[in-house]
Design an enzyme around this catalytic site. Structure first.
Site, PDB file in Angstrom:
ATOM      1  NE  ARG A 115      -9.172  10.274  -0.848  1.00 19.99           N
ATOM      2  CZ  ARG A 115      -9.052  10.013   0.442  1.00 19.99           C
ATOM      3  NH1 ARG A 115      -9.102   8.771   0.875  1.00 19.99           N
ATOM      4  NH2 ARG A 115      -8.872  10.988   1.312  1.00 19.99           N
ATOM      5  NE  ARG A 172      -7.180   4.953   2.689  1.00 16.65           N
ATOM      6  CZ  ARG A 172      -7.946   4.273   3.543  1.00 16.65           C
ATOM      7  NH1 ARG A 172      -8.964   4.860   4.130  1.00 16.65           N
ATOM      8  NH2 ARG A 172      -7.681   3.015   3.821  1.00 16.65           N
ATOM      9  CG  ASP A 191      -9.473  -4.072  -4.393  1.00 14.98           C
ATOM     10  OD1 ASP A 191     -10.170  -5.103  -4.321  1.00 14.98           O
ATOM     11  OD2 ASP A 191      -9.211  -3.369  -3.401  1.00 14.98           O
ATOM     12  CE1 TYR A 199     -13.586  -7.911   0.739  1.00 14.46           C
ATOM     13  CE2 TYR A 199     -11.651  -9.019  -0.160  1.00 14.46           C
ATOM     14  CZ  TYR A 199     -12.210  -8.072   0.679  1.00 14.46           C
ATOM     15  OH  TYR A 199     -11.409  -7.294   1.463  1.00 14.46           O
ATOM     16  NE  ARG A 221      -4.158  -1.694   2.126  1.00 13.00           N
ATOM     17  CZ  ARG A 221      -4.469  -2.184   3.322  1.00 13.00           C
ATOM     18  NH1 ARG A 221      -4.027  -1.604   4.412  1.00 13.00           N
ATOM     19  NH2 ARG A 221      -5.246  -3.227   3.420  1.00 13.00           N
TER      20      ARG A 221
END
Length: 351
Positions: free
Chosen positions: A41, A32, A78, A155, A28
């Site tokens: 974003r 963010r 992802d 998922y 990652r």
């Protein structure tokens, strides 16, 4: 494929060369905690836009490369990105992760899934990976990114992330035939996807079985391990020289079983001491990790001490320095910079 000293560091370490320092990247690392990412974003609020519009995904993937020059540049993507190509519609909710409106619960639904044809359903992947390879040249290793069959199934069956995994465990323990049918389809699709990423320029591919740590060891052997093996075996048949990394979150109880997956490199999380991991996996197994991402909230001295500790315990061969999981969104950017600076100044003297 001959070993060339012109090859990037991470690729050489993953192949088993002895180097003067461990290569370093962060899971990652595009994300963010970086102001550049948060700014972008605002312009592209949807994760699918950010990961599927090639020029945006390329820019995001390269943000940490431009800022810190890590030894690995990973495709910004992802786990669930290939699902629409199989006929499972999904979205990725900001801060919440994947959402699947029609979760897979029946064998009829599994029967309707189609084989993955990445050239048709994921054409943006080629554009992104080729651009990353061109940009970093031999200065860094371009990593591919896929989810593992169990985690994708979690998922697809749950419909979203879960704390208990009770829906997929209900299926596993009361209707395993349907789950095995789904896992087989996912394994074949992921193998196709890994091969496609390698053909498009990925030099190493990491498979994330993020939720396999939610399984007991015996259930890991039934529902996760055979399908990890199925993916890696199929990739080996066509791409025997590409190193493959396996991550399982909360892997402390599963390390020895992970070593049976066929992966070249095992990601170790911070719940296991790196010296213990080396002992348990055997000295000839390559490892990645394993600083607690929370360490990056500490002082520079603290961060440095933890890096030194991990690198000493890992030894001077077959180690890729990383966190045990992704960098946390609130992490101070200057601490990430310090982590990379310290890691790149390491020498075999520390080890």
């Amino acid at each position: 494929m001959g070993i060339s000293s012109n090859d990037p560091y991470l690729l050489r370490a993953a192949r088993g060369e002895v180097l003067d320092r461990p290569p370093v990247w962060m899971m990652r690392q595009a994300g963010r905690y970086m102001k550049a990412y948060r700014d972008l974003r605002e312009k592209y609020p949807s994760f699918r836009e950010r990961s599927e519009i090639p020029e945006v995904a390329i820019e995001i993937s390269l943000q940490p490369w431009k800022a810190f020059q890590p030894d690995g540049v990973i495709l910004f993507s992802d786990i669930v990105t290939p699902l629409p190509g199989l006929g499972i519609e999904m979205d990725i909710a900001e801060g919440k992760g994947p959402i699947i409106d029609s979760p897979i619960r029946t064998s009829q639904q599994v029967d309707t899934l189609r084989p993955l044809e990445p050239e048709q359903s994921l054409p943006f992947i080629k554009t992104i990976l080729q651009a990353l390879r061109q940009e970093v040249g031999n200065k860094s290793t371009v990593l591919g990114f896929v989810g593992a069959p169990w985690t994708l199934a979690a998922y697809a069956v749950e419909g979203k992330g879960s704390k208990t995994y009770s829906i997929i465990k209900n299926m596993a323990f009361s209707n395993p035939t349907v789950l095995h049918q789904l896992l087989t389809k996912f394994a074949d699709a992921i193998a196709t996807y890994v091969r496609y990423q390698i053909d498009c320029g990925a030099q190493v591919v990491q498979m994330f079985d993020s939720w396999a740590g939610q399984l007991s060891p015996q259930d890991y052997e039934t529902f996760a391990l055979p399908y990890q093996q199925r993916v890696f075996q199929q990739v080996r048949e066509t791409h025997p020289d590409t190193p493959l990394i396996l991550l399982v979150s909360g892997c402390g109880g599963l390390l020895e079983r992970m070593a049976l997956s066929g992966a070249d490199v095992i990601t170790v999380d911070w719940t296991v001491d790196m010296a213990d991991a080396r002992e348990r996996l055997g000295k000839h197994f390559k490892v990645q990790g394993n600083l607690d991402p929370g360490v990056l909230f500490g002082s520079q001295d603290f961060i440095r001490d933890r890096i030194f500790d991990t690198v000493r315990k890992a030894g001077n061969w077959g180690h890729i320095l990383n966190l045990g999981h992704g960098v946390l969104p609130e992490t101070p950017e200057e601490n990430v910079a310090f982590f990379f600076e310290t890691a790149k100044q390491l020498s075999s003297a520390v080890v």
